[in-house]
Motif scaffolding. Structure first.
Motif, PDB file in Angstrom:
ATOM      1  N   MET A   1       1.127   4.111   1.638  1.00 40.42           N
ATOM      2  CA  MET A   1       1.110   4.906   2.808  1.00 40.42           C
ATOM      3  C   MET A   1       1.872   3.723   3.597  1.00 40.42           C
ATOM      4  SD  MET A   1      -2.388   5.000   4.459  1.00 40.42           S
ATOM      5  CE  MET A   1      -1.957   5.563   5.862  1.00 40.42           C
TER       6      MET A   1
ATOM      7  N   LYS B   1     -10.376  12.387  -1.702  1.00 43.42           N
ATOM      8  CA  LYS B   1      -8.946  12.426  -0.631  1.00 43.42           C
ATOM      9  C   LYS B   1      -8.378  10.811  -0.330  1.00 43.42           C
ATOM     10  CE  LYS B   1     -12.312  13.239   3.213  1.00 43.42           C
ATOM     11  NZ  LYS B   1     -12.972  14.074   4.665  1.00 43.42           N
ATOM     12  N   GLU B   2      -9.092   9.679  -0.081  1.00 43.44           N
ATOM     13  CA  GLU B   2      -8.647   8.750   0.358  1.00 43.44           C
ATOM     14  C   GLU B   2      -7.613   8.023  -1.175  1.00 43.44           C
ATOM     15  OE1 GLU B   2     -11.857   9.927   0.144  1.00 43.44           O
ATOM     16  OE2 GLU B   2     -11.821   9.596   2.686  1.00 43.44           O
TER      17      GLU B   2
ATOM     18  N   TYR C   1      -2.987   7.151  -5.366  1.00 47.26           N
ATOM     19  CA  TYR C   1      -2.988   8.304  -4.295  1.00 47.26           C
ATOM     20  C   TYR C   1      -1.798   8.927  -4.100  1.00 47.26           C
ATOM     21  CZ  TYR C   1      -1.827   8.390   0.595  1.00 47.26           C
ATOM     22  OH  TYR C   1      -1.549   8.108   3.018  1.00 47.26           O
TER      23      TYR C   1
ATOM     24  N   GLN D   1      -7.205   3.264   9.359  1.00 46.61           N
ATOM     25  CA  GLN D   1      -7.880   4.973   9.210  1.00 46.61           C
ATOM     26  C   GLN D   1      -7.807   5.227   8.050  1.00 46.61           C
ATOM     27  OE1 GLN D   1      -9.937   6.797  10.780  1.00 46.61           O
ATOM     28  NE2 GLN D   1      -9.777   5.448  13.283  1.00 46.61           N
ATOM     29  N   GLY D   2      -6.523   5.031   7.553  1.00 48.65           N
ATOM     30  CA  GLY D   2      -6.129   5.074   5.499  1.00 48.65           C
ATOM     31  C   GLY D   2      -6.845   4.378   5.006  1.00 48.65           C
TER      32      GLY D   2
ATOM     33  N   LYS E   1      -2.908   4.571  11.599  1.00 45.08           N
ATOM     34  CA  LYS E   1      -2.748   4.811  10.753  1.00 45.08           C
ATOM     35  C   LYS E   1      -3.446   3.951   9.194  1.00 45.08           C
ATOM     36  CE  LYS E   1       1.339   8.043  11.468  1.00 45.08           C
ATOM     37  NZ  LYS E   1       3.016   8.922  11.490  1.00 45.08           N
TER      38      LYS E   1
ATOM     39  N   LYS F   1      -4.037  12.442  -4.762  1.00 41.18           N
ATOM     40  CA  LYS F   1      -5.450  12.126  -4.492  1.00 41.18           C
ATOM     41  C   LYS F   1      -5.758  13.877  -3.490  1.00 41.18           C
ATOM     42  CE  LYS F   1      -3.477  11.610   0.683  1.00 41.18           C
ATOM     43  NZ  LYS F   1      -2.621  10.930   1.865  1.00 41.18           N
TER      44      LYS F   1
ATOM     45  N   HIS G   1       0.565  -1.068   0.044  1.00 40.93           N
ATOM     46  CA  HIS G   1       0.013   0.147   0.218  1.00 40.93           C
ATOM     47  C   HIS G   1       0.684   1.293   0.271  1.00 40.93           C
ATOM     48  CE1 HIS G   1      -2.535   3.015   0.951  1.00 40.93           C
ATOM     49  NE2 HIS G   1      -4.244   1.610   0.991  1.00 40.93           N
TER      50      HIS G   1
END
Length: 465
Positions: free
Chosen positions: A169, A312-313, A286, A231-232, A228, A289, A167
């Motif tokens: 993130m 925004k995600e 991403y 929530q993401g 994190k 975003k 991912h």
């Protein structure tokens, strides 16, 4: 047909779990000479599909009945067995206790030797924890049995030719798609599926990663990475890479729908970056975003260029058809003998219980509360095609969940009764009858409210999918 198969699996699984759970109460009750008035699979509100009772040595049966035949009351010492029509659980009605039936009239009469309230506190405690104990043992036994007869499926990260899908993130921590994970907390990783659980639920923070060029690096994740990722929306932080280019579904009111993307469109590139793997699409979106992306798609024999906003995600609001690559060969089945199956199955059950308890840290968040699902969500845990291995693995998970949920100190659940029994054993005083009645009413109200909320979430997801 797929939905029907999933529903059938859910009903069969619940029938097995509920029946054995209630036997967990029934057997110790009988051993302690406590009268059991009724034993029901599923709830029989207003009427029952089937009733049976032994009256004066002869079995009597009743089908599709609203109540027990009058002659059955002539022999109150035997148990009425039945199947209700609401497949949401089941019950054992034990004489002399406040339960979901709220039979307070019986409690106004003098206590009888064969009633629950007349038994010693430790005997009542064993009766109440019997269902939870059975479900817990059953979950572990199913895991052991599945591993013994079907083997343990693992996704070997070292055999992934294309590396992992990571991912975006995790990019800031020097983890990217194409990497391979070698070890976590000093232990070799033999199953990629366990990595997500370890990071999100078991506080694994120290990893060794192998880059595509063969170089190995140490990765230190922050303590709050679990929060994190949740929530993401990155519950699967790492995965096997698979191709995903054809649009299967466009979500209502999504940026993709407003931009004009259609089902069966084939995504060729996003912002001039060719897309082969799903994680490439994910990381490209991403990076922009909250902005816009230029999506090139093949539509029939034509190629179209479409500009779409990105949430925004980092999403467009699409569901894509996934196609596995040659890395499916990394999925292996390990087979063990009896003794090894017992140890591996026990550890799997232990981790499952621990993981389920750990995930409650997410439930008590705004995002977690909105993710709570009801029976529709549970049915989707089963595969759309009948697979006995997956069925039993899911049933084992539900058994452990049922054990944990039932032991919570909430009135109307087994755990609520246990709390009052422990109070009695410690203080030497029984809780007042009125307190037990009010607690039961409050507990039932809370459970009904939670059930409505969870199934309401399912309905909202279905309507706005």
């Amino acid at each position: 047909m797929e939905i029907f198969i999933q529903i059938c699996q859910l009903i069969l699984s619940l029938a097995i779990l509920v029946t054995l759970h209630e036997f967990g109460h029934y057997i110790p009750a009988v051993l302690f000479k406590t009268r059991v008035e009724a034993f029901y699979l599923f709830f029989n509100w207003k009427f029952a599909l089937f009733r049976a009772k032994k009256v004066h040595g002869k079995w009597n049966f009743s089908f599709m009945s609203t109540k027990s035949p009058e002659e059955w009351s002539a022999d109150p010492t035997t148990t009425e067995w039945g199947i209700g029509w609401i497949p949401l659980g089941g019950f054992v009605k034990i004489a002399g206790m406040i339960d979901e039936s709220m039979d307070t009239e019986q409690m106004k009469q003098p206590a009888q030797a064969w009633e629950f309230r007349s038994k010693k506190a430790w005997q009542r405690l064993i009766i109440m924890v019997g269902g939870v104990t059975v479900n817990l043992i059953l979950g572990f036994m199913i895991y052991i049995g599945v591993i013994l007869f079907f083997g343990q499926k693992v996704l070997d990260p070292s055999a992934l030719k294309n590396g992992m899908a990571v991912h975006p993130m995790l990019k800031e921590y020097n983890m990217e798609s194409g990497d391979k994970i070698i070890s976590m907390e000093g232990k070799k990783v033999i199953d990629l599926e366990e990595v997500n659980k370890a990071i999100l639920l078991r506080d694994a923070r120290n990893l060794v990663i192998e880059k595509p060029d063969g170089k190995r690096v140490n990765v230190k994740l922050p303590a709050d990475i679990d929060s994190k990722l949740f929530q993401g929306g990155a519950m699967r932080a790492v995965d096997m890479r698979h191709t995903a280019d054809t649009i299967k579904h466009v979500q209502p009111k999504s940026p993709a729908l407003k931009a004009g993307l259609l089902e069966k469109d084939v995504i060729l590139s996003i912002n001039d970056k060719p897309i082969r793997f799903f994680d490439e699409l994910q990381s490209t979106l991403y990076a922009v975003k909250g902005k816009s992306a230029i999506v090139v798609v093949q539509r029939g024999n034509k190629t179209d260029t479409i500009k779409s906003k990105v949430t925004k995600e980092g999403l467009l609001g699409l569901e894509l058809s996934h196609h596995f690559t040659e890395d499916t060969l990394a999925i292996k089945t390990l087979h063990f003998g009896l003794s090894k199956s017992i140890s591996v199955g026990f550890m799997y059950g232990k981790n499952t219980l621990s993981d389920y308890v750990s995930q409650f840290k997410f439930v008590f968040t705004k995002k977690g509360a909105s993710s709570v699902g009801g029976f529709a969500s549970i049915s989707q845990m089963f595969p759309p095609l009948w697979d006995w291995r997956v069925f039993w693995m899911t049933t084992a998970l539900l058994s452990i969940i049922l054990a944990f949920m039932n032991i919570l100190p909430i009135p109307a659940l087994d755990g609520g009764h246990v709390v009052f029994l422990l109070y009695e054993m410690i203080t030497g005083k029984e809780a007042p009858q009125k307190v037990l009645e009010y607690a039961q009413i409050i507990g039932i109200s809370l459970l009904l409210g939670l059930m409505l909320y969870a199934n309401g979430n399912d309905l909202v997801k279905f309507l706005f999918k």
